[in-house]
Write an enzyme that holds these catalytic residues in place. Structure first.
Site, PDB file in Angstrom:
ATOM      1  CG  ASN A  82      -1.976  -1.105   1.106  1.00  0.00           C
ATOM      2  OD1 ASN A  82      -2.939  -0.973   0.360  1.00  0.00           O
ATOM      3  ND2 ASN A  82      -1.765  -2.202   1.828  1.00  0.00           N
ATOM      4  CD  GLU A  83       4.642   1.423  -2.827  1.00  0.00           C
ATOM      5  OE1 GLU A  83       4.989   2.019  -1.786  1.00  0.00           O
ATOM      6  OE2 GLU A  83       5.426   0.711  -3.485  1.00  0.00           O
ATOM      7  N   PRO A  84       2.284   5.222  -0.953  1.00  0.00           N
ATOM      8  CG  PRO A  84       4.122   6.654  -0.686  1.00  0.00           C
ATOM      9  CD  PRO A  84       3.746   5.263  -1.125  1.00  0.00           C
ATOM     10  CB  SER A 131      -2.796   3.118  -0.112  1.00  0.00           C
ATOM     11  OG  SER A 131      -1.878   2.589  -1.044  1.00  0.00           O
TER      12      SER A 131
END
Length: 653
Positions: A193-195, A197
């Site tokens: 869950n990257e920046p 998300s």
């Protein structure tokens, strides 16, 4: 009772104690475990347990998982575990395997769901998280393969959305996740869950952030080989777990740990969403906890006991904050920054200023104050850590007539590019076989074997033995060339080639008896009076930490009980330097000495220009060293101490 729901019961049934800041961080240490939970005096929004050692953290978390498994088994119920991959949870899995083998811990009633998988990713690939889980856990325990769930990175793109929905349905059908294990990335991502998300996100396909891909580059032998997409559980999926444990180790995680634990909830840092979960616990080692307020500046959150180390930290912090030399700090400076109790203890600002100034000054040791005529071993985890980290003091020790041996603990062969091997093969082909004391047929057979393998080699594939040996020899030759700049020779080098490193992969085996025996034999043979050991916990793949573990175990074996041990000086590697407040010894370097150190680093040509494993810092190692050593000297200068061109730092333990 959950570790995250207050002070945990200790393993012996007694109630664990809660530590308050008293000159150092509250932490878990020894047994029973001590809980460093959130109190009204901290700024932590997620309960955080600080564990002194990496292995101790693994035992603590594995113990919690085992307790939950046994409770559910006794109740005749299945337990649903959410599992993570990566280097951090491996210790947890190894401890669970040990408990299965030695204590009868059963996985027969376990259902597991993994967080994520790269896309696209073949199941049989060495990078596959499915393969990772079977190699590092499932194949060693009695789990039912039908109960194992891992996102499928080999699906056709058109099938991914339906598979993600089915994954969510399977979690729901299992009754939800009871215990979710997480790591944290440098961007603060959990799972993938990257920046950006969202908190309501569920299992889905995502694009990987450039920092995440750069972090993974070493495993894939190049960022260009890292997949650009992945399948991951969403934030909402993770927050749906009844209990969450998030793990972080190493100095390189300290900044993001503080952001996740103390910062505001922010979509740019997915881990901050865990602040909204009622039963989450952060487990960190000392290095990853370093930036937490109660560790870095405990006087800002609670009353402290002003011992000497904490006094030095506080005054140097104050001087930097006020942009003043230490001897110029005033009563107003102390009062405005919550340090009046420190002045009260010493009677006046001048008294505490003078104390800290003298303590820092006493740490500075030029060549005349360094040891002479001692039997000394420099343990270098990789074949260039010696000159990168302690090239300045190494040369001074040689000039002081110390009997120096540099022990290279691993071959470092995975950090050699294939194009370097091709270049050396070309050299062999162009050289006369007679001059190499080998038959032309032998040279031809070797080069044909190597070229044939490299031509069909897949990204990240384990090298054949011939290629591994060539890469090892390249690094050994560079290491000898490097120490020759320092006034040493081939006779001063020992290549231990510890077995734990010889996997041909980035991920290594645990330290074993064979590794310890090799180090112990060297200690018995040379009987050193002083040894240098890498104390750097920021090495991305843990090789430095594992080498130190082998040395520590060997010291216990060779010098049992009260037997006098050699003095141990810890240095740090290419990623960090000891802060001046932690350092025991500060060694000044002239401009000429720093230049010579850099020339020794240049001898490691396979690591020059573009190292295979640079970490997040894209600069060359010599550039990092130059900046780091100059910065240490600059800090002392700004504090009002003597001005030097550059400086190395060491901790004596």
């Amino acid at each position: 009772m959950s570790l995250a729901s207050g002070t945990p019961a200790a393993s012996d049934g007694s109630q664990a104690r809660t530590l308050q800041a008293s000159g150092g961080p509250a932490r878990v240490s020894g047994s029973p475990f001590l809980h460093a939970g959130v109190t009204g005096t901290t700024r932590e929004r997620i309960p955080t347990i600080i564990v002194e050692a990496h292995d101790e953290l693994a035992r603590l978390v594995a113990g919690r998982i085992a307790t939950l498994m046994r409770e559910r088994e006794a109740a005749g119920r299945q337990v649903v575990l959410g599992l993570a991959t990566g280097s951090t949870p491996i210790g947890v899995y190894r401890e669970l395997i040990r408990m299965h083998r030695e204590e009868g811990l059963s996985f027969a009633h376990v259902i597991s769901f993994n967080l994520d998988e790269y896309y696209p990713m073949r199941v049989e690939s060495i990078h596959s998280y499915r393969r990772f889980m079977w190699e590092n856990l499932f194949s060693h325990v009695n789990i039912d393969a039908a109960n194992v769930h891992i996102p499928d990175g080999a699906l056709a793109r058109a099938e991914v959305d339906a598979a993600c929905a089915a994954y969510e349905d399977a979690i729901t059908a299992a009754g939800g996740i009871d215990f979710q294990l997480l790591g944290i990335g440098k961007t603060g991502h959990i799972g993938f869950n990257e920046p950006g998300s969202g908190e309501s996100s569920r299992t889905r396909m995502v694009h990987l952030d450039s920092i995440t891909r750069r972090d993974a580059a070493a495993d894939f032998f190049g960022e260009e080989n890292v997949p650009r997409e992945a399948i991951t559980m969403g934030i909402a999926t993770i927050l749906g777990a009844r209990e969450i444990a998030i793990l972080a180790t190493g100095e390189h995680k300290a900044g993001v740990v503080r952001r996740a634990v103390e910062g505001e909830i922010d979509r740019a840092v997915a881990a901050t969403f865990l602040q909204r979960h009622a039963n989450t616990t952060f487990y960190v080692d000392d290095a990853a906890a370093a930036d937490l307020t109660r560790v870095a500046t405990p006087w800002l959150v609670d009353e402290v006991v002003w011992g000497e180390p904490l006094t030095v930290r506080a005054v140097t912090w104050l001087a930097a904050r006020c942009k003043k030399a230490i001897l110029k700090l005033t009563q107003h400076d102390y009062a405005e920054n919550g340090l009046t109790s420190l002045v009260a203890q010493h009677g006046s600002p001048g008294a505490v200023n003078g104390l800290v100034f003298n303590i820092l000054g006493a740490k500075i040791r030029g060549k005349s104050k360094l040891p002479r005529s001692l039997k000394t071993i420099c343990f270098s985890p990789h074949p260039d850590d010696d000159v990168i980290s302690m090239g300045g003091i190494l040369r001074k020790f040689v000039e002081n007539g110390n009997d120096m041996t540099v022990a290279y603990m691993t071959s470092g062969n995975i950090a050699v590019f294939d194009h370097d091997v091709r270049r050396y093969m070309d050299f062999l082909e162009r050289s006369a076989a007679e001059a190499l004391h080998a038959s032309g047929d032998g040279v031809r057979a070797l080069t044909e074997t190597v070229h044939a393998f490299l031509s069909r080699k897949q990204a990240g594939e384990v090298d054949i033995r011939e290629v591994q040996d060539i890469k090892r020899i390249i690094r050994e030759a560079e290491a000898v060339s490097g120490i020759e700049v320092m006034g040493l020779s081939k006779a001063n080098a020992r290549f231990l080639n510890l077995p734990f490193y010889q996997t041909g992969k980035v991920r290594k085996d645990p330290i074993g008896p064979a590794d310890v025996a090799i180090v112990a034999d060297l200690l018995r043979e040379l009987q050193p009076e002083l040894i240098f050991v890498a104390g750097d916990l920021s090495d991305p793949h843990g090789t430095h930490r594992m080498c130190k573990e082998a040395i520590d175990l060997a010291l216990e074996e060779v010098y049992p009980g009260t037997t006098k041990r050699p003095e141990v000086w810890l240095y740090r590697g290419a990623w960090q330097e000891w802060p001046i407040t932690e350092a025991t010894v500060l060694v000044p370097l002239s401009q000429e000495e720093l230049t010579i150190k850099i020339q020794a680093i240049f001898k490691h040509q396979s690591q020059k220009d573009s190292a295979p494993f640079p970490g997040q810092d894209e600069r060359e190692f010599w550039q990092r060293v130059e900046q780091r050593n100059k910065s240490t000297a600059t800090i002392l200068d700004e504090l009002g101490l003597a001005e030097y061109f550059a400086m190395e730092a060491y901790v004596i333990v």
